[in-house]
Write a protein that holds these residues in place. Structure first.
Motif, PDB file in Angstrom:
ATOM      1  N   GLU A 135       0.947  -1.203  -0.053  1.00  0.00           N
ATOM      2  CA  GLU A 135      -0.012   0.027   0.074  1.00  0.00           C
ATOM      3  C   GLU A 135       0.861   1.116  -0.044  1.00  0.00           C
ATOM      4  O   GLU A 135       0.450   2.105  -0.570  1.00  0.00           O
ATOM      5  CB  GLU A 135      -0.962  -0.065   1.337  1.00  0.00           C
ATOM      6  CG  GLU A 135      -1.829   1.235   1.149  1.00  0.00           C
ATOM      7  CD  GLU A 135      -2.853   1.152   2.548  1.00  0.00           C
ATOM      8  OE1 GLU A 135      -3.523   2.098   2.692  1.00  0.00           O
ATOM      9  OE2 GLU A 135      -2.915   0.254   3.317  1.00  0.00           O
ATOM     10  N   HIS A 136       1.955   1.200   0.554  1.00  0.00           N
ATOM     11  CA  HIS A 136       2.854   2.836   0.968  1.00  0.00           C
ATOM     12  C   HIS A 136       4.096   2.487   0.179  1.00  0.00           C
ATOM     13  O   HIS A 136       4.911   3.508   0.436  1.00  0.00           O
ATOM     14  CB  HIS A 136       2.973   2.573   2.390  1.00  0.00           C
ATOM     15  CG  HIS A 136       1.786   2.724   3.235  1.00  0.00           C
ATOM     16  ND1 HIS A 136       0.846   4.023   3.504  1.00  0.00           N
ATOM     17  CD2 HIS A 136       1.110   1.875   3.723  1.00  0.00           C
ATOM     18  CE1 HIS A 136      -0.105   3.703   4.049  1.00  0.00           C
ATOM     19  NE2 HIS A 136      -0.118   2.557   4.369  1.00  0.00           N
ATOM     20  N   GLY A 137       4.547   1.381  -0.473  1.00  0.00           N
ATOM     21  CA  GLY A 137       5.846   1.395  -1.186  1.00  0.00           C
ATOM     22  C   GLY A 137       6.860   0.918  -0.131  1.00  0.00           C
ATOM     23  O   GLY A 137       6.763   1.084   1.095  1.00  0.00           O
ATOM     24  N   ASN A 152       4.992   5.617   8.183  1.00  0.00           N
ATOM     25  CA  ASN A 152       4.502   5.606   9.482  1.00  0.00           C
ATOM     26  C   ASN A 152       5.494   4.515  10.364  1.00  0.00           C
ATOM     27  O   ASN A 152       5.430   3.466  10.183  1.00  0.00           O
ATOM     28  CB  ASN A 152       3.122   5.018   9.535  1.00  0.00           C
ATOM     29  CG  ASN A 152       2.575   5.182  11.097  1.00  0.00           C
ATOM     30  OD1 ASN A 152       2.777   6.230  11.785  1.00  0.00           O
ATOM     31  ND2 ASN A 152       1.816   4.209  11.487  1.00  0.00           N
ATOM     32  N   CYS A 153       6.425   5.371  11.191  1.00  0.00           N
ATOM     33  CA  CYS A 153       7.471   4.575  11.902  1.00  0.00           C
ATOM     34  C   CYS A 153       6.814   4.043  13.339  1.00  0.00           C
ATOM     35  O   CYS A 153       6.283   5.019  13.869  1.00  0.00           O
ATOM     36  CB  CYS A 153       8.601   5.194  12.025  1.00  0.00           C
ATOM     37  SG  CYS A 153       9.561   5.345  10.244  1.00  0.00           S
ATOM     38  N   LEU A 154       6.697   3.039  13.615  1.00  0.00           N
ATOM     39  CA  LEU A 154       6.161   2.613  15.090  1.00  0.00           C
ATOM     40  C   LEU A 154       7.135   2.808  16.220  1.00  0.00           C
ATOM     41  O   LEU A 154       8.433   2.296  16.022  1.00  0.00           O
ATOM     42  CB  LEU A 154       5.677   1.016  14.879  1.00  0.00           C
ATOM     43  CG  LEU A 154       4.750   0.721  13.651  1.00  0.00           C
ATOM     44  CD1 LEU A 154       4.612  -0.665  13.593  1.00  0.00           C
ATOM     45  CD2 LEU A 154       3.361   1.363  13.829  1.00  0.00           C
ATOM     46  N   LEU A 155       6.837   3.386  16.939  1.00  0.00           N
ATOM     47  CA  LEU A 155       7.900   3.870  18.191  1.00  0.00           C
ATOM     48  C   LEU A 155       7.791   3.285  19.423  1.00  0.00           C
ATOM     49  O   LEU A 155       6.616   3.201  19.976  1.00  0.00           O
ATOM     50  CB  LEU A 155       7.819   5.438  18.235  1.00  0.00           C
ATOM     51  CG  LEU A 155       7.770   6.110  16.702  1.00  0.00           C
ATOM     52  CD1 LEU A 155       7.481   7.697  17.095  1.00  0.00           C
ATOM     53  CD2 LEU A 155       9.310   5.953  15.889  1.00  0.00           C
ATOM     54  N   LEU A 156       8.964   2.979  20.123  1.00  0.00           N
ATOM     55  CA  LEU A 156       8.932   2.466  21.315  1.00  0.00           C
ATOM     56  C   LEU A 156       9.112   3.862  22.340  1.00  0.00           C
ATOM     57  O   LEU A 156      10.357   4.237  21.942  1.00  0.00           O
ATOM     58  CB  LEU A 156       9.836   1.621  21.536  1.00  0.00           C
ATOM     59  CG  LEU A 156       9.988   0.934  23.077  1.00  0.00           C
ATOM     60  CD1 LEU A 156       8.838   0.106  23.401  1.00  0.00           C
ATOM     61  CD2 LEU A 156      11.363   0.026  23.232  1.00  0.00           C
ATOM     62  N   ARG A 157       8.117   4.160  23.104  1.00  0.00           N
ATOM     63  CA  ARG A 157       8.407   5.509  23.819  1.00  0.00           C
ATOM     64  C   ARG A 157       7.808   5.256  25.365  1.00  0.00           C
ATOM     65  O   ARG A 157       6.783   4.585  25.427  1.00  0.00           O
ATOM     66  CB  ARG A 157       7.736   6.512  23.209  1.00  0.00           C
ATOM     67  CG  ARG A 157       8.522   7.192  21.851  1.00  0.00           C
ATOM     68  CD  ARG A 157       7.747   8.517  21.278  1.00  0.00           C
ATOM     69  NE  ARG A 157       8.373   8.989  20.358  1.00  0.00           N
ATOM     70  CZ  ARG A 157       7.920  10.001  19.499  1.00  0.00           C
ATOM     71  NH1 ARG A 157       6.720  10.328  19.522  1.00  0.00           N
ATOM     72  NH2 ARG A 157       8.437  10.054  18.330  1.00  0.00           N
ATOM     73  N   ARG A 193       2.447   7.631  13.795  1.00  0.00           N
ATOM     74  CA  ARG A 193       1.187   7.826  14.523  1.00  0.00           C
ATOM     75  C   ARG A 193       1.100   7.180  15.715  1.00  0.00           C
ATOM     76  O   ARG A 193       0.116   7.511  16.472  1.00  0.00           O
ATOM     77  CB  ARG A 193       0.110   7.923  13.603  1.00  0.00           C
ATOM     78  CG  ARG A 193       0.094   8.749  12.405  1.00  0.00           C
ATOM     79  CD  ARG A 193      -1.106   8.433  11.458  1.00  0.00           C
ATOM     80  NE  ARG A 193      -2.394   8.499  11.925  1.00  0.00           N
ATOM     81  CZ  ARG A 193      -3.584   7.899  11.629  1.00  0.00           C
ATOM     82  NH1 ARG A 193      -3.394   7.040  10.664  1.00  0.00           N
ATOM     83  NH2 ARG A 193      -4.783   8.102  12.187  1.00  0.00           N
ATOM     84  N   TYR A 194       1.838   6.002  15.969  1.00  0.00           N
ATOM     85  CA  TYR A 194       1.644   4.986  16.969  1.00  0.00           C
ATOM     86  C   TYR A 194       2.735   5.101  17.777  1.00  0.00           C
ATOM     87  O   TYR A 194       3.909   4.853  17.125  1.00  0.00           O
ATOM     88  CB  TYR A 194       1.444   3.693  16.373  1.00  0.00           C
ATOM     89  CG  TYR A 194       0.057   3.464  15.422  1.00  0.00           C
ATOM     90  CD1 TYR A 194      -0.959   4.402  15.314  1.00  0.00           C
ATOM     91  CD2 TYR A 194      -0.047   2.284  14.862  1.00  0.00           C
ATOM     92  CE1 TYR A 194      -1.656   4.152  14.396  1.00  0.00           C
ATOM     93  CE2 TYR A 194      -1.079   2.037  13.920  1.00  0.00           C
ATOM     94  CZ  TYR A 194      -2.077   2.916  13.707  1.00  0.00           C
ATOM     95  OH  TYR A 194      -2.910   2.836  12.947  1.00  0.00           O
ATOM     96  N   ASP A 195       2.744   5.179  19.147  1.00  0.00           N
ATOM     97  CA  ASP A 195       3.900   4.601  19.857  1.00  0.00           C
ATOM     98  C   ASP A 195       3.462   3.958  21.091  1.00  0.00           C
ATOM     99  O   ASP A 195       2.062   4.094  21.603  1.00  0.00           O
ATOM    100  CB  ASP A 195       4.725   6.078  20.448  1.00  0.00           C
ATOM    101  CG  ASP A 195       4.067   6.901  21.206  1.00  0.00           C
ATOM    102  OD1 ASP A 195       3.532   6.404  22.505  1.00  0.00           O
ATOM    103  OD2 ASP A 195       3.902   7.968  21.118  1.00  0.00           O
ATOM    104  N   THR A 196       4.294   3.303  21.985  1.00  0.00           N
ATOM    105  CA  THR A 196       3.796   2.351  22.860  1.00  0.00           C
ATOM    106  C   THR A 196       5.093   2.195  23.730  1.00  0.00           C
ATOM    107  O   THR A 196       6.213   2.331  23.290  1.00  0.00           O
ATOM    108  CB  THR A 196       3.331   1.048  22.489  1.00  0.00           C
ATOM    109  OG1 THR A 196       2.972   0.184  23.784  1.00  0.00           O
ATOM    110  CG2 THR A 196       4.322   0.307  21.473  1.00  0.00           C
ATOM    111  N   HIS A 209       0.615  -1.641   9.975  1.00  0.00           N
ATOM    112  CA  HIS A 209       0.249  -0.525  10.120  1.00  0.00           C
ATOM    113  C   HIS A 209       1.419   0.398  10.252  1.00  0.00           C
ATOM    114  O   HIS A 209       1.615   1.742  10.616  1.00  0.00           O
ATOM    115  CB  HIS A 209      -0.386  -0.272  11.896  1.00  0.00           C
ATOM    116  CG  HIS A 209      -1.608  -1.155  12.026  1.00  0.00           C
ATOM    117  ND1 HIS A 209      -2.690  -0.724  11.217  1.00  0.00           N
ATOM    118  CD2 HIS A 209      -1.904  -2.059  12.652  1.00  0.00           C
ATOM    119  CE1 HIS A 209      -3.714  -1.525  11.670  1.00  0.00           C
ATOM    120  NE2 HIS A 209      -3.111  -2.627  12.521  1.00  0.00           N
ATOM    121  N   GLY A 210       2.678  -0.232  10.036  1.00  0.00           N
ATOM    122  CA  GLY A 210       3.891   0.721   9.903  1.00  0.00           C
ATOM    123  C   GLY A 210       5.237  -0.355   9.796  1.00  0.00           C
ATOM    124  O   GLY A 210       5.213  -1.236   9.674  1.00  0.00           O
TER     125      GLY A 210
END
Length: 297
Positions: free
Chosen positions: A174-176, A188-193, A218-221, A235-236
């Motif tokens: 979808e996003h290349g 959309n990079c998925l972040l550990l924060r 857009r997402y972090d956890t 999702h990323g």
């Protein structure tokens, strides 16, 4: 319960800031832990703790008593360690901590075989991706990914843990697929924060050397396993230890991104407070764990 055991309850309640947490740490109900504190206060005729609906703190005499009680317990633990070193039969509790994903996959499976071989040893394993105060939380051994910063602790390196950038085939369709590090800015990079330890960039190994890439998402956890699940869900892009996603890569559920510019590996090792170094059961488990874990990396 003996006077010494009441001291242990008091010390853990002060260190954890809660009667409920202190009791839970020692496998006691809040009511029993509260009664142990009251027994000490009745014994000395002084108030050791100030209690409010929101906060528990030691009184001035309670703080002084804690300092002495902590030394008594440490001395007793050292004496028990000395005796067990001569008997050849380790006894007592080992308190461990590790990051969530690493602890579930690599550390937890080591505990049953060690317990089978050493029936006098019990374990308390606490898993968290947040920073843990090893000294205040009375941790014997902390498994750790990254650069240890506390010089008051003894660091024992186990291995360099490779890291990879991964995404699902659906996300890439979808996003290349990024072809160079700079293109990560468009994804959309998925972040550990988590509080006081934010991740705002990834350091990649490129032909030009280490390159710090500023990233957004857009997402972090604060849970690494959640990052993996988000990546699997399309999702990323996630930056994860290779051991965590190796099966996903082999099955095709995840695809390695920018293999020619991988993230810096993370140091993997264990931290031990200096006051625990002579405890034979901790040393025995550390030796056992390091030996088994080196087979993986």
């Amino acid at each position: 319960m003996s006077y010494l055991e009441s001291l242990r309850v008091f010390v853990r309640v002060v260190e954890l800031g809660s009667i409920t947490a202190g009791g839970r740490d020692l496998r006691l109900s809040p009511a029993v832990a509260s009664n142990r504190i009251k027994d000490l206060e009745n014994r000395f005729g002084v108030r050791l703790l100030n209690r409010t609906t929101r906060k528990l703190t030691p009184t001035e005499i309670g703080r002084a008593f804690y300092d002495h009680a902590r030394r008594v317990i440490d001395t007793l633990d050292e004496a028990e360690a000395m005796v067990s070193s001569f008997s050849g039969k380790p006894q007592g509790v080992i308190r461990l901590t590790a990051p969530l994903g690493l602890g579930r996959r690599l550390i937890a499976p080591l505990i049953p075989p060690f317990c089978d071989a050493n029936p006098g040893v019990d374990f308390r394993l606490r898993l968290s991706d947040r920073n843990v105060n090893i000294v205040e939380d009375a941790i014997d051994l902390a498994f750790f990914l990254g650069e240890p910063a506390d010089s008051a602790l003894k660091w024992r390196k186990i291995a360099d843990a490779p890291r990879v950038l991964v995404a699902s085939p659906e996300y890439l369709a979808e996003h290349g697929t990024p072809r160079k590090p700079e293109e990560l800015a468009d994804h959309n990079c998925l972040l550990l924060r988590y509080p006081r330890s934010p991740e705002y960039f990834w350091v990649l190994q490129t032909d030009q050397g280490q390159q710090k890439m500023m990233i957004n998402g857009r997402y972090d956890t604060d849970d690494g396993d959640v990052l993996r699940s988000w990546a699997l869900g399309g999702h990323g892009i996630a930056n994860r230890p290779l051991y965590e996603v190796s099966e996903d890569l082999a099955s095709g559920r995840l695809i390695k991104i920018l293999p020619e510019a991988p993230p810096l590996p993370a140091q993997f090792g264990c931290l031990t407070p200096h006051r625990r170094l002579q405890d034979p059961k901790v040393r025995m488990f550390a030796d056992f764990a390091v030996r088994e874990l080196k087979k993986i990396f």
